[in-house]
Design an enzyme around this catalytic site. Structure first.
Site, PDB file in Angstrom:
ATOM      1  N   LYS A 118      -8.461  -1.002   0.527  1.00 15.92           N
ATOM      2  CA  LYS A 118      -9.829  -1.372   1.456  1.00 15.92           C
ATOM      3  C   LYS A 118     -10.484  -2.582   0.787  1.00 15.92           C
ATOM      4  O   LYS A 118     -11.218  -2.041  -0.152  1.00 15.92           O
ATOM      5  CB  LYS A 118     -10.667  -0.137   2.065  1.00 15.92           C
ATOM      6  CG  LYS A 118     -11.721  -0.617   3.092  1.00 15.92           C
ATOM      7  CD  LYS A 118     -10.939  -1.182   4.316  1.00 15.92           C
ATOM      8  CE  LYS A 118      -9.969  -0.384   5.210  1.00 15.92           C
ATOM      9  NZ  LYS A 118      -9.309  -1.041   6.168  1.00 15.92           N
ATOM     10  N   GLU A 141       0.864  -1.260  -0.098  1.00 13.40           N
ATOM     11  CA  GLU A 141      -0.026  -0.163   0.109  1.00 13.40           C
ATOM     12  C   GLU A 141       0.863   1.445  -0.105  1.00 13.40           C
ATOM     13  O   GLU A 141       1.671   1.627   1.057  1.00 13.40           O
ATOM     14  CB  GLU A 141      -0.993   0.132   1.216  1.00 13.40           C
ATOM     15  CG  GLU A 141      -1.948   1.184   1.079  1.00 13.40           C
ATOM     16  CD  GLU A 141      -2.981   1.068   2.245  1.00 13.40           C
ATOM     17  OE1 GLU A 141      -3.800   2.168   2.241  1.00 13.40           O
ATOM     18  OE2 GLU A 141      -3.176   0.001   2.979  1.00 13.40           O
TER      19      GLU A 141
END
Length: 447
Positions: free
Chosen positions: A263, A247
């Site tokens: 997410k 990420e």
């Protein structure tokens, strides 16, 4: 100063050859096909800033220290052939989740443990070896008073260094079994139903006693993860971060700011049909899309404090990114950084990232403090670089291990919303880190 060097397929080999120069850091692209291009190895920092676990952080002091290092009193000579390189000397560091708590003025009820890791570590490097994995080129870049090419080349000659021993004494154990996780999960769901939060990211650590060289463990894990924001970063003489993060957090190139919150997760499968079905299920999941959208709104709000009014756009919503062990939903938000601020001010002001707290951020963090079994410390913080020529990039330290008191810690977490199910969320924790834990248990178990 920029000079061509020998290229290494495995940047850990390069790291090992420069490690003896002191406080060596590796930022490892993991050969990821989408976002991984650069490896950066730097050693022997000019100076370092440490903030102990019990210290009270002063954001202005941190920014002033960093800006002093970014001053251009040492000439920066970038030859045209190397102008595309992302790092030409500058700052590399780690900002912990606990630092984010302190900067958000949270209570410090977990910061009194003298064994805790530093809240902040930043090293100023005059030089670095930067590798381009696409062109298969390697460069020594930085200040004119950096080591000569000959000095570095001497360290890069000879046979590949052998791995030092590493042993996992016992298998990893989670702090919570399923019933204990369910108890915390139920409390979180009650608070969501009461309107305290829309989403709460609930995590827990897994721990195992170990002995030996953590670089050996990292070298094995990077081959599994192939994550674009992997890193080996020393916190002090005794503690090392092993990050396998997929990420990106915040990056700036000129005045353009980008963040890519993750997410939504599904496990990968070796069966192509099952794997494709898992990806389709993730893309069509109303629950996962709703979770992602909440964090997109949170990050738009965070960027709005530092970007020009009207400049923030959502350039990609609910994109699929597939990594070695999981599929993820990823969105892309961009804006234009105001000229009266800096990339580090942006990074400190937005810490911790919304994808690993929940929304609204501060209330989610208060609930996390109440429910989780331990302080997150390095997990869900950020590893970053800020080059002297202006570029900044950073990750969120998910899929990250750290050592403390003879144990190796690896956290996993997931976002809870009103329709989350405890069993499914508990399985997701295993999907996120299980491959790494099983690898270490199988390959490095004690005899």
């Amino acid at each position: 100063m920029t000079q061509v060097l020998r290229y290494f397929d495995n940047p850990v080999t390069l790291y090992r050859r420069l490690q003896s120069m002191g406080t060596c850091t590796l930022l490892d692209s993991g050969a990821s096909p989408r976002h991984g291009r650069w490896d950066i190895v730097a050693a022997a920092p000019r100076r370092s800033l440490h903030l102990d676990s019990w210290a009270d952080p002063d954001e202005a002091v941190i920014r002033d220290w960093a800006l002093e290092g970014q001053s251009h009193d040492r000439a920066l000579d970038i030859v045209p052939a190397a102008a595309h390189l992302p790092f030409h000397g500058g700052l590399i560091g780690h900002l912990s989740y606990d630092l984010g708590r302190r900067l958000q003025r949270m209570e410090n009820h977990r910061d009194s443990d003298g064994a805790a890791l530093p809240q902040l570590v930043i090293h100023e490097y005059d030089w670095a070896v930067v590798q381009d994995r696409i062109r298969r080129e390697s460069w020594l870049t930085g200040c004119p008073d950096a080591p000569t090419v000959q000095e570095i080349e001497e360290r890069l000659q000879g046979d590949d260094p052998s791995d030092a021993p590493f042993t996992l004494k016992h298998p990893f154990a989670a702090d919570w079994d399923f019933p204990r996780y369910t108890a915390a999960f139920d409390q979180a769901k009650e608070l969501i139903a009461a309107g305290d939060c829309y989403q709460i990211n609930l995590g827990q650590p897994h721990r195992a006693p170990y002995q030996g060289d953590l670089v050996t463990a990292y070298d094995r894990l990077r081959g599994i993860a192939r994550a674009p924001f992997s890193a080996l970063l020393p916190l002090d003489e005794d503690h090392l971060l092993l990050s396998l993060s997929p990420e990106r957090y915040l990056t700036t190139d000129g005045q353009t700011v980008e963040t890519r919150p993750i997410k939504g997760t599904r496990p990968r499968s070796n069966d192509e049909a099952i794997d494709a079905a898992a990806a389709r299920d993730l893309l069509s999941s109303e629950k996962e899309r709703a979770e992602n959208l909440m964090i997109v709104d949170l990050m738009r709000n965070d960027l709005g404090k530092f970007c020009e009014t009207g400049s923030i756009t959502v350039d990609e919503l609910f994109g699929l990114e597939s990594y070695a062990t999981v599929h993820h939903l990823v969105s892309v938000i961009r804006g234009q950084l105001r000229h009266d601020t800096t990339p580090l001010a942006l990074l400190l002001g937005c810490l911790p990232g919304g994808s690993i707290t929940g929304a609204p951020k501060r209330r989610a963090m208060e609930i996390i403090d109440h429910l989780e079994p331990a302080s997150r410390q390095a997990w869900c913080g950020s590893i970053f670089y800020w080059s002297r020529h202006g570029r900044m990039d950073s990750s969120i330290t998910i899929r990250t291990l750290f050592n403390q008191a003879g144990e190796l810690h690896c956290w996993a977490g997931g976002g809870l919303v009103h329709d989350s199910q405890a069993r499914a969320e508990y399985r997701e924790l295993e999907h996120k880190v299980g491959a790494f834990l099983r690898c270490l248990e199988q390959d490095f178990k004690a005899p």
